[in-house]
Design an enzyme around this catalytic site. Sequence first.
Site, PDB file in Angstrom:
ATOM      1  N   GLU A   1       1.000  -1.324  -0.022  1.00 16.24           N
ATOM      2  CA  GLU A   1       0.186  -0.037   0.016  1.00 16.24           C
ATOM      3  C   GLU A   1       0.859   1.014  -0.007  1.00 16.24           C
ATOM      4  OE1 GLU A   1      -3.992   0.019   2.262  1.00 16.24           O
ATOM      5  OE2 GLU A   1      -2.430  -1.161   3.689  1.00 16.24           O
TER       6      GLU A   1
ATOM      7  N   TYR B   1      -8.713  29.288   3.792  1.00 16.22           N
ATOM      8  CA  TYR B   1      -8.981  27.728   3.363  1.00 16.22           C
ATOM      9  C   TYR B   1      -7.930  27.310   2.371  1.00 16.22           C
ATOM     10  CZ  TYR B   1     -11.518  30.159  -0.363  1.00 16.22           C
ATOM     11  OH  TYR B   1     -11.716  30.983  -1.259  1.00 16.22           O
TER      12      TYR B   1
ATOM     13  N   ILE C   1      -4.327   5.793   8.705  1.00 17.19           N
ATOM     14  CA  ILE C   1      -4.963   7.141   8.144  1.00 17.19           C
ATOM     15  C   ILE C   1      -5.384   7.780   9.318  1.00 17.19           C
ATOM     16  CG2 ILE C   1      -5.538   6.454   5.960  1.00 17.19           C
ATOM     17  CD1 ILE C   1      -8.427   6.037   6.779  1.00 17.19           C
ATOM     18  N   GLU C   2      -5.483   7.162  10.422  1.00 19.00           N
ATOM     19  CA  GLU C   2      -5.869   7.849  11.933  1.00 19.00           C
ATOM     20  C   GLU C   2      -4.760   8.698  12.090  1.00 19.00           C
ATOM     21  OE1 GLU C   2      -8.069   3.938  12.211  1.00 19.00           O
ATOM     22  OE2 GLU C   2      -6.338   4.590  11.398  1.00 19.00           O
TER      23      GLU C   2
ATOM     24  N   LYS D   1     -10.270   6.135   2.536  1.00 25.86           N
ATOM     25  CA  LYS D   1      -9.129   5.482   1.747  1.00 25.86           C
ATOM     26  C   LYS D   1     -10.033   4.865   0.547  1.00 25.86           C
ATOM     27  CE  LYS D   1      -5.596   3.038   3.129  1.00 25.86           C
ATOM     28  NZ  LYS D   1      -4.687   2.272   3.646  1.00 25.86           N
TER      29      LYS D   1
END
Length: 258
Positions: free
Chosen positions: A161, A193, A211-212, A238
Site C-alpha cells: 500500500e 482555506y 490514516i488515523e 481511503k
Amino acid sequence: MKEKFQSLQPVFSIDPEQFVIPQGEELRNKILALKKEKKVTLWVDTSASEVLHPFADAVFNTSDYPAMIEKFEEMPSLILILQTDRAVAERFYDHFLQKKNVIFLNADHSFTEEEILTKLYKALYYELPEEANRLDVEKMKTKISLSDIKIFAYHGVLEEERVIGTDYLVNIEIEADVRKATESDDINDTISYAEINNIVHEEMKIPSQLIEHVAGRIFRSVKSKFADIQYIKVSITKCSAPMQGENAGATICIEQRF
C-alpha cells in the site's frame, strides 16, 4: 462599589434631549417595535415594577442566581436585564462583564410607570444601536469546509500500500470567530482555506501506516496554525481499501470542540 454600580446604568452616546420621547400608548408600542427590530430578549426580575412584565419574555427570581446564570449563558439572543437588587446586580455584572450582549437597567418602585417605561425606551433606543442590529453576525457560528479533497498518497499497514498508493478523500470542517472579516473584507481577519488545503497536502505526502495518524497530524497542524479555531473535524477516506467485497472506501473521522 458606588462607581461600579453606576456603570450598570445606560450610558447614552446620543443626547436624549435631542429626541422627543413618545408618551402613553405610543411609548408602549415603540418599546415593542424596538424589541422586535433589535431582536432583544427582555428578562425582568420579579422585584421590578410590574409595569415591565407585559414587555418581558421571561420573569425571573434573582435569588436563584446559579440557575439564572446558566440560563443566560445558553441564550443566543441579546439580553436586557432589568435589575433592582444592588448586590445581585453586581454579581451578574461581574459574570457578564466581557459580554456585550448583556445590559443592566435599574427600574425599581421609586420610579413612576412612565419613568420606568421611558428608561426602558431610552435603553433600547440609545444603548443598543449597532450591537443589537449586528447580533446575528456577532453570534453566528461561522463554518469553513473543504470538501472531498482528492489526493493520491501512500498510506497503509501493508507494505505494498505504501508502494503502490491509492486515492484518498479528505474533508475538513472548522468553526471560528470570523465576524470581523464579514465587515472588513480582509483576508487577515479570517481563516484561509487555501492554507488549510496546503496543510492537508503536506501531511498527506508523509507515508503512515494508519490514516488515523494522518488525520491526527492534519488536525494538530491546523489547530497550531490557527489558534482561535473553536472546532475541527477531519475525515479521511481511503477509496480502495484492501478488504473483501465491494466498498466505497474506509473512512475515519476525528473531531473536537475547544
